[in-house]
Scaffold this motif. Sequence first.
Motif, PDB file in Angstrom:
ATOM      1  N   ASP A 123       8.061  45.335 -68.355  1.00  0.00           N
ATOM      2  CA  ASP A 123       8.808  46.846 -68.687  1.00  0.00           C
ATOM      3  C   ASP A 123       8.239  47.478 -69.821  1.00  0.00           C
ATOM      4  OD1 ASP A 123      10.828  48.449 -68.131  1.00  0.00           O
ATOM      5  OD2 ASP A 123      12.405  47.891 -69.463  1.00  0.00           O
TER       6      ASP A 123
ATOM      7  N   ASN B 118       9.475  46.679 -56.426  1.00  0.00           N
ATOM      8  CA  ASN B 118      10.284  45.636 -56.520  1.00  0.00           C
ATOM      9  C   ASN B 118      10.981  44.572 -55.272  1.00  0.00           C
ATOM     10  OD1 ASN B 118      10.841  45.131 -59.414  1.00  0.00           O
ATOM     11  ND2 ASN B 118      12.916  46.572 -58.935  1.00  0.00           N
ATOM     12  N   THR B 119      10.989  45.683 -54.189  1.00  0.00           N
ATOM     13  CA  THR B 119      10.595  45.134 -52.511  1.00  0.00           C
ATOM     14  C   THR B 119       9.432  44.828 -52.225  1.00  0.00           C
ATOM     15  OG1 THR B 119      10.319  47.304 -51.752  1.00  0.00           O
ATOM     16  CG2 THR B 119      12.745  46.509 -51.966  1.00  0.00           C
TER      17      THR B 119
ATOM     18  N   ARG C 258       8.966  40.753 -54.207  1.00  0.00           N
ATOM     19  CA  ARG C 258       9.493  39.793 -53.524  1.00  0.00           C
ATOM     20  C   ARG C 258       9.072  39.914 -52.098  1.00  0.00           C
ATOM     21  NH1 ARG C 258      14.310  44.014 -54.461  1.00  0.00           N
ATOM     22  NH2 ARG C 258      15.182  42.954 -56.373  1.00  0.00           N
TER      23      ARG C 258
ATOM     24  N   GLU D  69      14.377  36.095 -57.826  1.00  0.00           N
ATOM     25  CA  GLU D  69      15.673  36.992 -57.839  1.00  0.00           C
ATOM     26  C   GLU D  69      15.878  37.854 -59.292  1.00  0.00           C
ATOM     27  OE1 GLU D  69      17.259  32.726 -59.726  1.00  0.00           O
ATOM     28  OE2 GLU D  69      16.532  32.473 -57.918  1.00  0.00           O
ATOM     29  N   HIS D  70      15.282  37.740 -59.894  1.00  0.00           N
ATOM     30  CA  HIS D  70      14.633  38.188 -61.578  1.00  0.00           C
ATOM     31  C   HIS D  70      14.158  39.768 -61.191  1.00  0.00           C
ATOM     32  CE1 HIS D  70      16.562  34.810 -62.842  1.00  0.00           C
ATOM     33  NE2 HIS D  70      15.450  33.637 -62.255  1.00  0.00           N
TER      34      HIS D  70
ATOM     35  N   LYS E  22      13.986  43.025 -60.904  1.00  0.00           N
ATOM     36  CA  LYS E  22      15.376  44.710 -61.186  1.00  0.00           C
ATOM     37  C   LYS E  22      14.292  44.884 -61.912  1.00  0.00           C
ATOM     38  CE  LYS E  22      18.923  41.607 -60.534  1.00  0.00           C
ATOM     39  NZ  LYS E  22      19.432  40.131 -61.196  1.00  0.00           N
ATOM     40  N   TYR E  23      14.330  46.817 -62.059  1.00  0.00           N
ATOM     41  CA  TYR E  23      14.156  47.991 -62.411  1.00  0.00           C
ATOM     42  C   TYR E  23      13.226  48.164 -61.893  1.00  0.00           C
ATOM     43  CZ  TYR E  23      19.185  46.676 -64.024  1.00  0.00           C
ATOM     44  OH  TYR E  23      20.051  45.882 -64.130  1.00  0.00           O
TER      45      TYR E  23
ATOM     46  N   CYS F 117       9.032  47.639 -63.103  1.00  0.00           N
ATOM     47  CA  CYS F 117       8.616  46.611 -63.459  1.00  0.00           C
ATOM     48  C   CYS F 117       7.058  46.400 -63.043  1.00  0.00           C
ATOM     49  CB  CYS F 117       8.952  44.924 -62.860  1.00  0.00           C
ATOM     50  SG  CYS F 117       9.052  44.531 -61.768  1.00  0.00           S
TER      51      CYS F 117
END
Length: 172
Positions: free
Chosen positions: A27, A55-56, A59, A72-73, A75-76, A78
Amino acid sequence: MNRAEKAKIIDGLKERADKASIAIVTDFHGLKVAELTPLRAKLHEAGCDYQVVKNTLARKAFMEGPHVVLNEHLKYNCAVAFGYDDPVVAAKVLVEFAKKNDKFSVRYASLEGKFLEEASIKALSELPGREQLLGSLLGTMNAVPQNFVSLFANVVRGMVNVLTALKDKKEV
């Protein structure tokens, strides 16, 4: 950003992720590019890559492969650091940077497909590196023949001392 650019980023991430033994998600919220530059330089010197990603896109890149547990983790905001040869090196550099900078933190990681939380990454960073472990192993392996040679040298030395004493006794 159009589809072609996104596909290029996804392919680049997937390629790095497939080669990497560890992927560490960090982060960096509130840090400027100039503040992250020293971290990037240290990671590059250590043979690691560091990339800020959406994030997308991350993933999609991690959909298949060794680091799918991160999906799955994510988020925000990164960024992902990839360590290739020695996972300890990447963890050490990131944890050290996090200690010096309050706005930066290490969130979680995937070590060869196993999910690691922040505490586990910190514990990993405290381990000796690959080079240091190889040096210790080599020293241990070298000690056995060295002690063996030393033992026989002492036996031969003792025999020479006995023969020298006998020679000296007969000369008198």
